[in-house]
Enzyme design. Structure first.
Site, PDB file in Angstrom:
ATOM      1  N   HIS A 169      -2.745   1.415   6.778  1.00 42.53           N
ATOM      2  CA  HIS A 169      -3.093   1.317   5.354  1.00 42.53           C
ATOM      3  C   HIS A 169      -3.250   2.711   4.770  1.00 42.53           C
ATOM      4  O   HIS A 169      -3.729   3.638   5.432  1.00 42.53           O
ATOM      5  CB  HIS A 169      -4.385   0.523   5.158  1.00 42.53           C
ATOM      6  CG  HIS A 169      -4.636   0.178   3.716  1.00 42.53           C
ATOM      7  ND1 HIS A 169      -3.899  -0.758   3.036  1.00 42.53           N
ATOM      8  CD2 HIS A 169      -5.528   0.676   2.814  1.00 42.53           C
ATOM      9  CE1 HIS A 169      -4.320  -0.854   1.789  1.00 42.53           C
ATOM     10  NE2 HIS A 169      -5.310   0.019   1.626  1.00 42.53           N
ATOM     11  N   CYS A 181       0.812  -1.227   0.000  1.00 44.06           N
ATOM     12  CA  CYS A 181       0.000   0.000   0.000  1.00 44.06           C
ATOM     13  C   CYS A 181       0.845   1.276   0.000  1.00 44.06           C
ATOM     14  O   CYS A 181       0.674   2.154  -0.849  1.00 44.06           O
ATOM     15  CB  CYS A 181      -0.990  -0.015   1.157  1.00 44.06           C
ATOM     16  SG  CYS A 181      -0.278   0.130   2.815  1.00 44.06           S
ATOM     17  N   HIS A 231      -5.842   1.797  -4.419  1.00 48.19           N
ATOM     18  CA  HIS A 231      -4.860   1.284  -3.472  1.00 48.19           C
ATOM     19  C   HIS A 231      -4.399  -0.118  -3.845  1.00 48.19           C
ATOM     20  O   HIS A 231      -4.982  -0.778  -4.718  1.00 48.19           O
ATOM     21  CB  HIS A 231      -5.438   1.290  -2.052  1.00 48.19           C
ATOM     22  CG  HIS A 231      -6.624   0.383  -1.852  1.00 48.19           C
ATOM     23  ND1 HIS A 231      -7.009  -0.088  -0.609  1.00 48.19           N
ATOM     24  CD2 HIS A 231      -7.538  -0.158  -2.729  1.00 48.19           C
ATOM     25  CE1 HIS A 231      -8.086  -0.835  -0.714  1.00 48.19           C
ATOM     26  NE2 HIS A 231      -8.413  -0.913  -1.987  1.00 48.19           N
TER      27      HIS A 231
END
Length: 345
Positions: free
Chosen positions: A307, A258, A319
């Site tokens: 994240h 990520c 993402h």
């Protein structure tokens, strides 16, 4: 003569069996013949456990990324310090050689000046204190000796800093190994759980993941503008990576985790941001309300800030979500991760 004995009653066990059988018969007769079998709750539990392990693996990945970034910084510092120490040692050797030449000349012309004897002794640091009382040094000699002492102290300090950084680096490398082992262990556990499913059940999970990946092809993002040219450029770079696989610890260009995606994308826009989601959460301008986000803003997810992705517009995040997935668009509301805040770079 008629018998007055009561008729024999069926045993309790036999009655229970009859009751259960009758109930089952009623239940079966009430079900339509084409009804699907009830889902196995244990199979649903397997998917939940796999999802949890993937989440834990991505959280550990961000810690791994942080340790890796720290290791890289320490390695660079050690290299710079060692190079600087080598240069200072070379200069110190040259200066000492020059002062040695003075000593040799003095010895040949009638004896070694006591001040130079002190300089070349085993305790040059205390020399200036003693030499000042002797009143036997020229201004040029005093300047040279001060320079020598300063260089020697600087060299010692750099060597000490390099040693400390090397010790720290050893600890960080140990942490890297530990996090790598943790990540690989969780991914192995997830695969072991998936292996308990039938081939058909695994195919259903894979099909669901593939549908999520393909959804990026038809997502509606709207036409809202980015807050800045650099955010637009970074977001544009990330959009070009839709379909690239998630790989833990990867920072592009052919695979990403990520924060690897977001840091790589901003780097393509000429902007350097930290490597980890936790560090990225604390740069730029914080955007508290999701309604105030613009395409190209970073979105920080999960309470531990583990994240990160790009706000893509129309309630979507771009993402690299998890192991086994690809870089893709998803609805923020359906991502299963709580929104913490946005970051505008």
């Amino acid at each position: 003569m008629a018998s007055h004995r009561r008729p024999k009653q069926p045993s309790q066990t036999y009655a229970t069996v009859l009751t259960a059988t009758a109930a089952a018969a009623v239940a079966l007769s009430a079900q339509p013949a084409s009804a699907d079998p009830l889902p196995d709750p244990s199979k649903k539990g397997v998917q939940a456990q796999v999802d949890r392990l993937y989440e834990e693996a991505t959280q550990a990945t961000e810690k791994y990324n942080g340790a890796k970034e720290t290791a890289g910084r320490l390695e660079k510092q050690v290299e710079d310090l060692q190079e600087a120490a080598a240069r200072e040692q070379s200069g110190l050797n040259s200066l000492r050689a020059q002062l040695g030449s003075i000593a040799t000349a003095q010895y040949r012309t009638g004896g070694l000046d006591p001040s130079v004897q002190l300089l070349l002794s085993s305790d040059p640091d205390g020399f200036l204190d003693k030499a000042s009382a002797m009143d036997r040094l020229s201004a040029q000699q005093v300047s040279a000796l001060h320079h020598y002492e300063s260089q020697q102290q600087g060299l010692q300090q750099k060597r000490q800093e390099a040693t400390e950084n090397l010790n720290n680096l050893a600890g960080v490398r140990k942490e890297l190994g530990s996090k790598k082992k943790e990540i690989q262990g969780k991914l192995a556990q997830a695969q072991k759980l998936l292996n308990t499913l039938t081939a058909e059940e695994r195919a259903q999970i894979a099909d669901k993941e593939e549908r999520a990946n393909r959804s990026s092809e038809r997502v509606e993002l709207g036409n809202e503008a980015s807050a800045s040219q650099r955010a637009a450029a970074a977001f544009g770079a990330a959009k070009g990576k839709v379909g690239v696989p998630y790989v833990w610890g990867a920072s592009g260009p052919n695979s990403f985790d990520c924060s690897g995606l977001t840091s790589w994308a901003f780097n393509q826009a000429g902007v350097t941001i930290p490597r980890t989601s936790q560090a990225q959460a604390n740069v730029g301008t914080r955007i508290s309300s999701m309604s105030a986000l613009q395409p190209g803003d970073l979105i920080i997810m999960r309470t531990d800030l583990s994240h990160v992705g790009f706000y893509a517009g129309n309630g979507q995040i771009l993402h690299a979500p998890k192991p086994g997935a690809q870089v893709r668009y998803e609805s923020i509301a359906r991502s299963g991760m709580p929104f913490m805040w946005g970051v505008r770079i």
